[in-house]
Design a protein around this motif. Structure first.
Motif, mmCIF file in Angstrom:
data_model
loop_
_atom_site.group_PDB
_atom_site.id
_atom_site.type_symbol
_atom_site.label_atom_id
_atom_site.label_comp_id
_atom_site.label_asym_id
_atom_site.label_seq_id
_atom_site.Cartn_x
_atom_site.Cartn_y
_atom_site.Cartn_z
ATOM 1 N N LEU A 41 0.865 -1.176 0.000
ATOM 2 C CA LEU A 41 0.000 0.000 0.000
ATOM 3 C C LEU A 41 0.900 1.224 0.000
ATOM 4 O O LEU A 41 1.737 1.374 0.889
ATOM 5 C CB LEU A 41 -0.874 0.024 1.255
ATOM 6 C CG LEU A 41 -1.932 -1.067 1.412
ATOM 7 C CD1 LEU A 41 -2.464 -1.072 2.838
ATOM 8 C CD2 LEU A 41 -3.062 -0.836 0.428
ATOM 9 N N CYS A 47 -3.065 9.272 3.932
ATOM 10 C CA CYS A 47 -3.966 8.818 2.877
ATOM 11 C C CYS A 47 -4.834 7.666 3.335
ATOM 12 O O CYS A 47 -5.748 7.249 2.638
ATOM 13 C CB CYS A 47 -3.184 8.404 1.641
ATOM 14 S SG CYS A 47 -2.255 6.890 1.886
ATOM 15 N N LYS A 49 -3.560 4.569 4.417
ATOM 16 C CA LYS A 49 -3.028 3.223 4.174
ATOM 17 C C LYS A 49 -2.803 2.442 5.456
ATOM 18 O O LYS A 49 -3.163 1.261 5.541
ATOM 19 C CB LYS A 49 -1.753 3.273 3.310
ATOM 20 C CG LYS A 49 -0.648 4.177 3.806
ATOM 21 C CD LYS A 49 0.389 4.402 2.707
ATOM 22 C CE LYS A 49 1.651 5.082 3.200
ATOM 23 N NZ LYS A 49 1.456 6.359 3.907
ATOM 24 N N SER A 50 -2.277 3.100 6.504
ATOM 25 C CA SER A 50 -2.119 2.407 7.787
ATOM 26 C C SER A 50 -3.467 2.102 8.425
ATOM 27 O O SER A 50 -3.672 1.037 9.003
ATOM 28 C CB SER A 50 -1.291 3.243 8.767
ATOM 29 O OG SER A 50 0.067 3.160 8.426
ATOM 30 N N ASP A 180 3.408 -2.817 8.946
ATOM 31 C CA ASP A 180 3.124 -1.376 8.923
ATOM 32 C C ASP A 180 4.434 -0.600 8.880
ATOM 33 O O ASP A 180 5.052 -0.373 9.909
ATOM 34 C CB ASP A 180 2.309 -0.995 10.169
ATOM 35 C CG ASP A 180 1.787 0.435 10.097
ATOM 36 O OD1 ASP A 180 2.070 1.119 9.092
ATOM 37 O OD2 ASP A 180 1.104 0.849 11.042
ATOM 38 N N VAL A 210 2.450 -1.813 4.300
ATOM 39 C CA VAL A 210 2.343 -0.375 4.082
ATOM 40 C C VAL A 210 3.758 0.164 3.989
ATOM 41 O O VAL A 210 4.608 -0.197 4.801
ATOM 42 C CB VAL A 210 1.625 0.307 5.272
ATOM 43 C CG1 VAL A 210 1.879 1.805 5.255
ATOM 44 C CG2 VAL A 210 0.143 0.028 5.215
ATOM 45 N N THR A 224 0.494 -3.613 -6.130
ATOM 46 C CA THR A 224 0.589 -2.360 -5.393
ATOM 47 C C THR A 224 -0.727 -1.606 -5.507
ATOM 48 O O THR A 224 -1.337 -1.562 -6.586
ATOM 49 C CB THR A 224 1.732 -1.486 -5.947
ATOM 50 O OG1 THR A 224 2.958 -2.182 -5.760
ATOM 51 C CG2 THR A 224 1.809 -0.144 -5.231
ATOM 52 N N TYR A 226 -2.380 2.173 -4.771
ATOM 53 C CA TYR A 226 -2.094 3.572 -4.463
ATOM 54 C C TYR A 226 -3.343 4.186 -3.854
ATOM 55 O O TYR A 226 -4.434 4.116 -4.421
ATOM 56 C CB TYR A 226 -1.672 4.329 -5.733
ATOM 57 C CG TYR A 226 -1.590 5.824 -5.508
ATOM 58 C CD1 TYR A 226 -0.683 6.351 -4.595
ATOM 59 C CD2 TYR A 226 -2.441 6.700 -6.196
ATOM 60 C CE1 TYR A 226 -0.624 7.713 -4.367
ATOM 61 C CE2 TYR A 226 -2.382 8.063 -5.972
ATOM 62 C CZ TYR A 226 -1.473 8.559 -5.053
ATOM 63 O OH TYR A 226 -1.404 9.902 -4.810
ATOM 64 N N MET A 227 -3.166 4.748 -2.662
ATOM 65 C CA MET A 227 -4.304 5.362 -1.978
ATOM 66 C C MET A 227 -4.078 6.853 -1.840
ATOM 67 O O MET A 227 -2.941 7.319 -1.704
ATOM 68 C CB MET A 227 -4.479 4.747 -0.574
ATOM 69 C CG MET A 227 -4.969 3.318 -0.601
ATOM 70 S SD MET A 227 -5.091 2.639 1.053
ATOM 71 C CE MET A 227 -6.490 3.541 1.686
ATOM 72 N N LEU A 232 -9.084 4.347 -2.678
ATOM 73 C CA LEU A 232 -8.186 3.517 -3.459
ATOM 74 C C LEU A 232 -8.184 4.060 -4.887
ATOM 75 O O LEU A 232 -9.198 4.031 -5.568
ATOM 76 C CB LEU A 232 -8.673 2.066 -3.443
ATOM 77 C CG LEU A 232 -7.841 1.075 -4.235
ATOM 78 C CD1 LEU A 232 -6.433 0.980 -3.705
ATOM 79 C CD2 LEU A 232 -8.509 -0.293 -4.238
ATOM 80 N N TYR A 235 -5.121 -0.049 -8.279
ATOM 81 C CA TYR A 235 -4.591 -1.296 -7.719
ATOM 82 C C TYR A 235 -4.233 -2.181 -8.891
ATOM 83 O O TYR A 235 -5.080 -2.490 -9.719
ATOM 84 C CB TYR A 235 -5.669 -1.947 -6.852
ATOM 85 C CG TYR A 235 -5.259 -3.241 -6.200
ATOM 86 C CD1 TYR A 235 -3.955 -3.430 -5.739
ATOM 87 C CD2 TYR A 235 -6.169 -4.277 -6.036
ATOM 88 C CE1 TYR A 235 -3.589 -4.614 -5.127
ATOM 89 C CE2 TYR A 235 -5.821 -5.461 -5.420
ATOM 90 C CZ TYR A 235 -4.528 -5.635 -4.973
ATOM 91 O OH TYR A 235 -4.171 -6.802 -4.358
#
Lengths: 259, 313
Positions: A41, A47, A49-50, A180, A210, A224, A226-227, A232, A235
């Motif tokens: 991520l 954004c 992702k976490s 993470d 992440v 991968t 991308y956020m 999202l 992907y």
């Protein structure tokens, strides 16, 4: 779209997430994780992702007021792990996690790795010994610590501590492992070790990682995502994301025009 | 042009903000001096106490041999047939303290674990001030509480229990010390970083497992500090034992008997009308010295244990 022959291990379906202050941190994320593959991520800070990663082991449940909407379904049993009837502890038994900063417990190296077995009530010393050794070997740490298993874990270097945390997460045979930003607190050599380890772990389990580091995503991951701002954006296969993304926003981020 | 820029300009006055400011300088020194005085006052008081205790004890030990003092099993300085054996007072002190700690350490620790790991924010906001209120209750009130409420209550269970005994005041003293222990231990536990708890939860641990297996060991150094504080409070506590444990020095470790503690003896003599300079009067300094040494030993032991268990995270 992702090209794969691998079955889906888990997928989020129209997942929204709200923090206790009402902030909507995830907006309708639908995304599959493929079995025995590494999914990365990426995206700028904040954004989501976490936040997304931490939905997978219900870490958000530790803080009052957070709420989920939508589903994360695990296969092959089709369990929606966000369902109210599902015990978050059961979820964490199947999905383990490695944190940004190594966070060993104030215990010996051995007891750190054995922790997951102990909380599951495993009492057979032989079984624990075998699992600890297997996990430490799996985390490429065994040779460095086999003669001092009963030393305090804090005496290890940062990179070793992070591998210890990976061993700890491995000891309970999880189906999915969440990382993470596992190398953001480590030096380049320790980072390379962890990345190599992740590639090896790919044979055993499904990984979601992440990372802030795009090169890392390109190096280790199969797919991968991308956020941006809780959504999202794209992907795809990692190769395609980094060479020929289909969305303009992704390209801007990858090429450094933004982020 | 570039070399010109790099050259240091000559004759340019230094910025007035960097120039030495006499007024500010003096003010800084004055503040520093006042702060040092404040810090010194505590040290000076301690030194003065030690000097007086030693000085007065010295003249006491001119009349009484140290061997008698440490081995005689009777403490009767005010009687015709005077004996100066400190052991009965030490046994009283140790027994009441042990009972108090037997109450305060488990309850204080459990309280700290509950407040730090289980209680909701709202509960903590209600319970903590109440616990701290307990600290504000004067010890003389606790003394009467022990004498007039707890002892009669215990007598219902143990009918042979005398009106003055060590059990009642020991228990009350323990209750009195709980907030000290729980408050300090809770601070130590709350200082454990959240990442460590998350690590434990992520392994599938329950709240209780996390509290007992991860947070408590991580905070053990601070928890031991809380125990040391509790021990010092128990050993030094005066009013509760003076009121409810009796004032007869008695070499016994049986909590069902009455006995005097070191502190109770000191109050008894200090409030009586013994002439200054008499052996009886000087004996309270010797007793005080023993008390101080006991506290010191517990503190040192506690310090060593803390160092041994100290964790960095």
């Amino acid at each position: 779209m992702v090209t794969t022959t691998s079955p889906i291990k888990a997928e989020s379906r129209d997942l929204n997430f709200y923090y206790s202050n009402g902030h909507k941190a995830l907006k309708g994320i639908t995304m599959p994780l493929y079995e025995k593959r590494i999914t990365a991520l990426i995206g700028p800070s904040g954004c989501g992702k976490s936040t997304f990663l931490r939905c997978f082991n219900r870490m958000h449940d530790l803080y009052p007021g957070n709420s989920y909407e939508g589903q994360i379904v695990m296969h092959p049993d089709n369990t929606n792990i966000l369902d109210n009837g599902v015990d978050p502890i059961e979820v964490r038994m199947r999905i383990s996690m490695v944190f940004q900063k190594p966070n060993p417990f104030p215990k010996s190296i051995y007891e750190n790795v054995a922790y997951g077995l102990r909380v599951r009530g495993e009492r057979n010393k032989r079984a624990v010994d075998d699992k600890v050794e297997e996990a430490l070997k799996g985390a490429a740490l065994w040779d460095e610590v086999k003669n001092r298993l009963h030393d305090l874990a804090f005496n290890l270097s940062g990179g070793q501590q992070q591998r210890l945390c990976i061993a700890r997460a491995l000891a309970t045979d999880p189906e999915i492992m969440l990382f993470d930003e596992p190398t953001s607190a480590l030096d380049p050599i320790a980072t390379a070790n962890i990345e190599e380890l992740m590639s090896e772990l790919r044979n055993k389990l499904t990984i979601l990682v992440v990372t802030h580091n795009m090169q890392q995503a390109a190096r280790v991951s199969d797919y991968t995502a991308y956020m941006y701002l809780g959504e999202l954006i794209e992907y795809d296969d990692t190769d395609r994301i980094f060479t020929n993304p289909s969305r303009k926003e992704t390209e801007d981020y990858i090429t450094g025009k933004f982020g | 042009m570039t070399t010109q820029v790099l050259q240091k300009p000559i004759d340019l006055p230094i910025s007035p903000r960097l120039a030495k400011n006499v007024r500010r300088h003096v003010l800084e020194r004055v503040i520093e001096f006042i702060l040092m005085l404040a810090a010194l006052s505590a040290v000076a008081t301690t030194i003065a106490i030690v000097v007086i205790l030693l000085y007065e004890s010295l003249s006491f030990f001119e009349h009484v041999s140290i061997i008698d003092f440490l081995t005689d099993t009777q403490w009767t300085p005010l009687f015709e047939d005077a004996h100066y054996g400190i052991l009965p007072l030490v046994s009283g002190t140790l027994t009441t303290s042990a009972i108090a700690l037997g109450v305060a350490i488990p309850l204080g620790t459990i309280g700290a674990i509950y407040l730090s790991e289980f209680a909701s924010h709202r509960t903590r906001e209600i319970v903590k001030p109440i616990l701290e209120l307990l600290v504000g209750v004067p010890t003389v009130v606790f003394g009467y509480f022990a004498l007039l409420f707890v002892t009669p209550l215990l007598q219902m269970i143990f009918p042979e229990l005398p009106g003055f005994n060590m059990l009642g005041p020991g228990i009350v003293m323990g209750i009195m010390i709980i907030p000290y222990i729980s408050s300090v231990a809770e601070d130590a536990m709350r200082a454990v970083p959240m990442s460590m708890r998350e690590g434990s939860y992520a392994m599938g641990a329950t709240r209780f497992q996390t509290a007992v297996r991860v947070v408590t060991p991580a905070a053990i150094s601070g928890i031991i500090a809380a125990y040391i504080l509790g021990i010092s409070r128990a050993v030094g506590e005066t009013m509760v034992v003076a009121l409810a444990a009796g004032q007869q020095p008695n070499l016994t470790f049986n909590p069902m008997e009455s006995a005097a503690t070191i502190t109770a003896y000191i109050v008894q003599v200090a409030m009586g009308d013994l002439p200054h300079g008499s052996i009886g009067y000087q004996s309270i300094f010797a007793a005080g010295l023993v008390l101080m040494l006991m506290t010191l030993v517990f503190n040192i032991l506690g310090h060593i244990t803390r160092k041994k268990f100290r964790e960095t995270y």
